[in-house]
Design an enzyme around this catalytic site. Structure first.
Site, short mmCIF file in Angstrom:
data_model
loop_
_atom_site.label_atom_id
_atom_site.label_comp_id
_atom_site.label_asym_id
_atom_site.label_seq_id
_atom_site.Cartn_x
_atom_site.Cartn_y
_atom_site.Cartn_z
N LYS A 176 0.64 -0.99 -0.11
CA LYS A 176 0.00 0.18 0.03
C LYS A 176 0.85 1.19 -0.07
O LYS A 176 1.71 1.62 0.85
CB LYS A 176 -0.80 -0.07 1.19
CG LYS A 176 -1.78 1.26 1.34
CD LYS A 176 -2.89 1.14 2.42
CE LYS A 176 -3.55 2.45 2.60
NZ LYS A 176 -4.50 2.32 3.72
N LYS A 229 -2.26 -1.56 -3.94
CA LYS A 229 -3.00 -0.49 -3.73
C LYS A 229 -2.28 1.04 -3.78
O LYS A 229 -1.31 0.83 -3.14
CB LYS A 229 -3.87 -0.23 -2.48
CG LYS A 229 -4.76 0.72 -1.99
CD LYS A 229 -5.33 0.80 -0.78
CE LYS A 229 -6.18 1.93 -0.50
NZ LYS A 229 -6.41 2.03 0.95
#
Ligand code: PBG
Length: 305
Positions: A176, A229
């Protein structure tokens, strides 16, 4: 016959933002078509999601009160816990995932416990484990830690196993990035940090090898599904993770990626539906098995047409 990649509603996980109150359905200004919804409204939305053939949702909570530690996160009567129960009651076949993080519940907006102005990684782990246990107790089918603390997958796995939830899988936000594409989400979840930023725990967008290391660590700690992400600026990372590991890979097509398309579409600058389908196809082509996307309902409608 020769098309290599197909997307289907089966691939999608649709995010819902749950807020307190009753009969509340407030559109998020930077995310047209997405809403902060009270539990009763979220149930209606969940029914619609299910009727469109989308198998799964992920829940984010906006509690009435936030505090220093984010205690609303592990309150058994908290906003997400109430939503899980109501949705599983109304639409039992819908697979309910919960986002496990503190930023929506803390007054400072950080994803962890603050000690002397810094996020304390290790003291955060226990709080996240309590949150995951509380979600599982309310009936969540899977938990998804998005905080990016080191060691949180094993902290959650241990807590779930010893708490009687050995069968609840963990989908970790493994790679992330500290991304500007989360801007609209922070309006939606009211989780903008009051000081500093998330760069001490989220990844540098310039790094790809580090993503492989983060994913390997999460798998070693027991992650069942790993996530990259955001998605669009990180298609190379998705492809490399797909090639390097044999677990399902999820990609989060994040809020900013959605808002850009919606804004350009509203101005008549692009064909929104075509851009949407091209984006989702490219994420799948890069190697994602699952796509968390605010486009899920729109795309399901296009696919059904
Ligand atoms: C919570 C969390 C964030 C997103 C998902 N979980 C925001 C953040 O890290 O600031 C972003 C999702 C999106 O932008 O759509 N940590």
């Amino acid at each position: 016959m020769v098309r290599e990649t197909a997307i289907s509603p089966d691939d999608f996980i649709y995010p819902l933002f749950i807020t307190f109150g009753k009969g509340v359905r407030k559109e998020i200004s930077s995310m047209p078509g997405c809403y902060q919804e009270s539990v009763d409204e979220a149930v209606k939305n969940a029914r619609e999601v299910h009727s469109l053939g989308i198998p799964s949702i992920i829940l984010f909570g906006i509690p009435e009160h936030k505090d220093e530690t984010g205690s609303g996160a592990w309150d058994d009567n908290g906003i997400v816990q109430q939503a899980i129960k109501a949705i599983k009651d109304a639409v039992p076949e819908l697979y309910v995932i919960t986002d496990v993080c503190l930023c929506e519940y803390t007054s400072h907006g950080h994803c962890g416990f603050i000690e002397k102005g810094e996020v304390d990684n290790d003291r955060t782990l226990n709080l996240l484990a309590m949150e995951a246990l509380s979600h599982a107790g309310a009936g969540a089918d899977m938990v998804a830690p998005s905080d990016m603390m080191d060691g949180r997958v094993s902290a959650l796995r241990t807590a779930l196993d010893t708490g009687g939830y050995a069968d609840i899988p963990v989908m970790s936000y493994a790679a992330k990035y500290a991304s500007a594409f989360y801007g609209p989400f922070r309006e939606a979840a009211e989780s903008t940090p009051r000081f500093g930023d998330r760069r001490s725990y989220q990844m540098d967008p310039a790094n790809r090898r580090e993503a492989i290391k983060e994913v390997a660590a999460d798998i070693a700690e027991g992650a069942d599904i790993i996530m990259v992400k955001p998605a669009l600026s990180y298609l190379d990372v998705i492809a490399e993770v797909r090639a390097s590991f044999h677990v399902p890979v999820a990609a989060y097509n994040v809020s900013g990626e959605y808002s850009l398309v919606k804004a350009a579409e509203q101005r008549g600058w692009v064909d929104g539906n075509r851009v949407m389908m091209e984006i989702l196809t490219s994420i799948k082509r890069a190697g994602a098995d699952l796509i968390l996307t605010y486009f899920a309902k729109d795309a399901a409608r296009v696919l059904a047409a």
